[in-house]
Design a protein around this motif. Structure first.
Motif, PDB file in Angstrom:
ATOM      1  N   MET A   1       0.849  -1.160   0.000  1.00 23.91           N
ATOM      2  CA  MET A   1       0.000   0.000   0.000  1.00 23.91           C
ATOM      3  C   MET A   1       0.898   1.227   0.000  1.00 23.91           C
ATOM      4  SD  MET A   1      -2.957   1.188   2.625  1.00 23.91           S
ATOM      5  CE  MET A   1      -3.823  -0.325   2.417  1.00 23.91           C
ATOM      6  N   ALA A   2       0.495   2.244  -0.723  1.00 23.10           N
ATOM      7  CA  ALA A   2       1.245   3.497  -0.788  1.00 23.10           C
ATOM      8  C   ALA A   2       0.285   4.676  -0.796  1.00 23.10           C
ATOM      9  CB  ALA A   2       2.100   3.528  -2.054  1.00 23.10           C
ATOM     10  N   LEU A   3       0.650   5.707  -0.077  1.00 18.45           N
ATOM     11  CA  LEU A   3      -0.082   6.980  -0.083  1.00 18.45           C
ATOM     12  C   LEU A   3       0.805   8.021  -0.734  1.00 18.45           C
ATOM     13  CD1 LEU A   3      -1.462   7.125   3.551  1.00 18.45           C
ATOM     14  CD2 LEU A   3      -2.809   6.897   1.479  1.00 18.45           C
ATOM     15  N   THR A   4       0.192   8.950  -1.442  1.00 16.80           N
ATOM     16  CA  THR A   4       0.973  10.010  -2.067  1.00 16.80           C
ATOM     17  C   THR A   4       0.108  11.221  -2.360  1.00 16.80           C
ATOM     18  OG1 THR A   4       2.531  10.525  -3.840  1.00 16.80           O
ATOM     19  CG2 THR A   4       0.595   9.257  -4.452  1.00 16.80           C
ATOM     20  N   ASN A   5       0.760  12.342  -2.486  1.00 14.51           N
ATOM     21  CA  ASN A   5       0.121  13.534  -3.036  1.00 14.51           C
ATOM     22  C   ASN A   5       0.862  13.919  -4.317  1.00 14.51           C
ATOM     23  OD1 ASN A   5       2.456  14.442  -1.877  1.00 14.51           O
ATOM     24  ND2 ASN A   5       1.541  16.202  -0.848  1.00 14.51           N
ATOM     25  N   SER A   6       1.620  12.949  -4.839  1.00 13.82           N
ATOM     26  CA  SER A   6       2.406  13.160  -6.052  1.00 13.82           C
ATOM     27  C   SER A   6       2.118  12.051  -7.058  1.00 13.82           C
ATOM     28  CB  SER A   6       3.902  13.173  -5.704  1.00 13.82           C
ATOM     29  OG  SER A   6       4.672  13.288  -6.877  1.00 13.82           O
ATOM     30  N   ALA A   7       1.132  12.270  -7.898  1.00 17.88           N
ATOM     31  CA  ALA A   7       0.819  11.347  -8.984  1.00 17.88           C
ATOM     32  C   ALA A   7       0.949  12.123 -10.284  1.00 17.88           C
ATOM     33  CB  ALA A   7      -0.587  10.793  -8.827  1.00 17.88           C
ATOM     34  N   GLN A   8       1.622  11.514 -11.259  1.00 19.42           N
ATOM     35  CA  GLN A   8       1.844  12.192 -12.537  1.00 19.42           C
ATOM     36  C   GLN A   8       1.295  11.343 -13.673  1.00 19.42           C
ATOM     37  OE1 GLN A   8       6.144  12.476 -12.488  1.00 19.42           O
ATOM     38  NE2 GLN A   8       5.983  14.678 -12.127  1.00 19.42           N
ATOM     39  N   ARG A   9       0.736  12.030 -14.678  1.00 22.71           N
ATOM     40  CA  ARG A   9       0.330  11.318 -15.888  1.00 22.71           C
ATOM     41  C   ARG A   9       1.591  10.784 -16.571  1.00 22.71           C
ATOM     42  NH1 ARG A   9      -4.831  12.056 -16.617  1.00 22.71           N
ATOM     43  NH2 ARG A   9      -5.844  14.001 -16.062  1.00 22.71           N
ATOM     44  N   LEU A  10       1.505   9.589 -17.097  1.00 24.84           N
ATOM     45  CA  LEU A  10       2.664   8.983 -17.758  1.00 24.84           C
ATOM     46  C   LEU A  10       3.171   9.853 -18.899  1.00 24.84           C
ATOM     47  CD1 LEU A  10       1.686   5.209 -17.832  1.00 24.84           C
ATOM     48  CD2 LEU A  10       3.338   6.339 -16.352  1.00 24.84           C
ATOM     49  N   ASN A  11       2.274  10.526 -19.612  1.00 28.87           N
ATOM     50  CA  ASN A  11       2.675  11.384 -20.729  1.00 28.87           C
ATOM     51  C   ASN A  11       3.467  12.600 -20.272  1.00 28.87           C
ATOM     52  OD1 ASN A  11       1.304   9.640 -22.399  1.00 28.87           O
ATOM     53  ND2 ASN A  11      -0.518  10.900 -22.503  1.00 28.87           N
ATOM     54  N   ASP A  12       3.332  12.997 -18.990  1.00 28.63           N
ATOM     55  CA  ASP A  12       4.016  14.181 -18.476  1.00 28.63           C
ATOM     56  C   ASP A  12       5.378  13.885 -17.866  1.00 28.63           C
ATOM     57  OD1 ASP A  12       1.748  15.539 -19.225  1.00 28.63           O
ATOM     58  OD2 ASP A  12       0.912  15.629 -17.193  1.00 28.63           O
ATOM     59  N   ILE A  13       5.765  12.598 -17.786  1.00 21.94           N
ATOM     60  CA  ILE A  13       7.040  12.215 -17.178  1.00 21.94           C
ATOM     61  C   ILE A  13       8.123  12.243 -18.247  1.00 21.94           C
ATOM     62  CG2 ILE A  13       8.267  10.356 -15.983  1.00 21.94           C
ATOM     63  CD1 ILE A  13       5.546   9.472 -14.877  1.00 21.94           C
ATOM     64  N   PRO A  14       9.254  12.922 -17.963  1.00 20.79           N
ATOM     65  CA  PRO A  14      10.347  12.965 -18.944  1.00 20.79           C
ATOM     66  C   PRO A  14      10.844  11.561 -19.264  1.00 20.79           C
ATOM     67  CG  PRO A  14      10.802  14.420 -17.076  1.00 20.79           C
ATOM     68  CD  PRO A  14       9.572  13.642 -16.747  1.00 20.79           C
ATOM     69  N   THR A  15      11.143  11.304 -20.532  1.00 25.28           N
ATOM     70  CA  THR A  15      11.590   9.977 -20.941  1.00 25.28           C
ATOM     71  C   THR A  15      13.100   9.850 -20.951  1.00 25.28           C
ATOM     72  OG1 THR A  15      11.497  10.655 -23.254  1.00 25.28           O
ATOM     73  CG2 THR A  15       9.560   9.522 -22.349  1.00 25.28           C
ATOM     74  N   GLY A  16      13.825  10.931 -20.794  1.00 18.97           N
ATOM     75  CA  GLY A  16      15.273  10.887 -20.856  1.00 18.97           C
ATOM     76  C   GLY A  16      15.945  10.617 -19.521  1.00 18.97           C
ATOM     77  N   LEU A  17      15.286   9.893 -18.624  1.00 20.76           N
ATOM     78  CA  LEU A  17      15.870   9.611 -17.318  1.00 20.76           C
ATOM     79  C   LEU A  17      17.023   8.624 -17.447  1.00 20.76           C
ATOM     80  CD1 LEU A  17      12.637   9.299 -15.170  1.00 20.76           C
ATOM     81  CD2 LEU A  17      14.193  11.234 -15.281  1.00 20.76           C
ATOM     82  N   ASP A  18      18.032   8.785 -16.611  1.00 17.87           N
ATOM     83  CA  ASP A  18      19.208   7.923 -16.611  1.00 17.87           C
ATOM     84  C   ASP A  18      18.780   6.489 -16.289  1.00 17.87           C
ATOM     85  OD1 ASP A  18      21.661   6.692 -16.333  1.00 17.87           O
ATOM     86  OD2 ASP A  18      22.498   8.255 -15.055  1.00 17.87           O
ATOM     87  N   SER A  19      19.113   5.540 -17.152  1.00 15.57           N
ATOM     88  CA  SER A  19      18.691   4.151 -16.957  1.00 15.57           C
ATOM     89  C   SER A  19      19.269   3.553 -15.681  1.00 15.57           C
ATOM     90  CB  SER A  19      19.079   3.298 -18.166  1.00 15.57           C
ATOM     91  OG  SER A  19      20.485   3.285 -18.322  1.00 15.57           O
ATOM     92  N   VAL A  20      20.422   4.038 -15.213  1.00 16.84           N
ATOM     93  CA  VAL A  20      21.012   3.542 -13.969  1.00 16.84           C
ATOM     94  C   VAL A  20      20.100   3.889 -12.788  1.00 16.84           C
ATOM     95  CG1 VAL A  20      22.984   3.729 -12.399  1.00 16.84           C
ATOM     96  CG2 VAL A  20      23.350   3.656 -14.858  1.00 16.84           C
ATOM     97  N   LEU A  21      19.455   5.050 -12.822  1.00 22.66           N
ATOM     98  CA  LEU A  21      18.563   5.457 -11.739  1.00 22.66           C
ATOM     99  C   LEU A  21      17.300   4.599 -11.691  1.00 22.66           C
ATOM    100  CD1 LEU A  21      18.734   9.343 -12.065  1.00 22.66           C
ATOM    101  CD2 LEU A  21      19.830   7.927 -10.328  1.00 22.66           C
ATOM    102  N   LEU A  22      16.897   4.069 -12.840  1.00 28.03           N
ATOM    103  CA  LEU A  22      15.662   3.293 -12.927  1.00 28.03           C
ATOM    104  C   LEU A  22      15.895   1.787 -12.812  1.00 28.03           C
ATOM    105  CD1 LEU A  22      13.983   5.245 -15.844  1.00 28.03           C
ATOM    106  CD2 LEU A  22      13.614   5.516 -13.388  1.00 28.03           C
ATOM    107  N   GLU A  23      17.150   1.376 -12.747  1.00 26.70           N
ATOM    108  CA  GLU A  23      17.498  -0.031 -12.691  1.00 26.70           C
ATOM    109  C   GLU A  23      16.879  -0.701 -11.462  1.00 26.70           C
ATOM    110  OE1 GLU A  23      21.731  -1.880 -12.054  1.00 26.70           O
ATOM    111  OE2 GLU A  23      21.610  -0.923 -14.011  1.00 26.70           O
ATOM    112  N   ASP A  24      16.336  -1.876 -11.638  1.00 26.27           N
ATOM    113  CA  ASP A  24      15.717  -2.659 -10.564  1.00 26.27           C
ATOM    114  C   ASP A  24      14.541  -1.961  -9.902  1.00 26.27           C
ATOM    115  OD1 ASP A  24      17.492  -4.767 -10.936  1.00 26.27           O
ATOM    116  OD2 ASP A  24      18.946  -3.897  -9.555  1.00 26.27           O
ATOM    117  N   ARG A  25      13.866  -1.082 -10.581  1.00 28.21           N
ATOM    118  CA  ARG A  25      12.705  -0.388 -10.011  1.00 28.21           C
ATOM    119  C   ARG A  25      11.508  -0.580 -10.937  1.00 28.21           C
ATOM    120  NH1 ARG A  25      14.745   2.503  -5.799  1.00 28.21           N
ATOM    121  NH2 ARG A  25      16.862   3.207  -6.043  1.00 28.21           N
TER     122      ARG A  25
END
Length: 92
Positions: A1-25
């Motif tokens: 379970m997770a609570l947040t006040n930070s939800a983003q539309r997938l279309n609004d998320i930058p696609t150029g994120l460093d792949s090392v930061l996203l590894e295993d997530r």
């Protein structure tokens, strides 16, 4: 379970994120929105809060699946009342 006040539309998320930061997530995604869990369970009255819950029961794909049920209640300390109550039961 997770609570947040930070939800983003997938279309609004930058696609150029460093792949090392996203590894295993694995991002929490539902209905085209990515949920970023909050480190706190306290929010402002002006916040839009999202509750993300996921239940895993491997036997749901079996021939005779069990009934799975869950419920949650959101309690407001200021009013001493339950503001949201939700129940879910899997279907057979």
């Amino acid at each position: 379970m997770a609570l947040t006040n930070s939800a983003q539309r997938l279309n609004d998320i930058p696609t150029g994120l460093d792949s090392v930061l996203l590894e295993d997530r694995t991002p929490l995604v539902v209905k085209g929105m990515q949920i970023v869990p909050s480190g706190s369970n306290h929010f402002k009255h002006t916040d839009t809060v999202v509750l993300y819950a996921e239940i895993y029961e491997p036997l749901l794909t079996s021939e005779n699946p069990p009934v799975v049920a869950t419920a949650y209640r959101i309690f407001e300390q200021a009013t001493n009342k339950t503001s949201v109550f939700h129940q879910y039961h899997s279907r057979r």
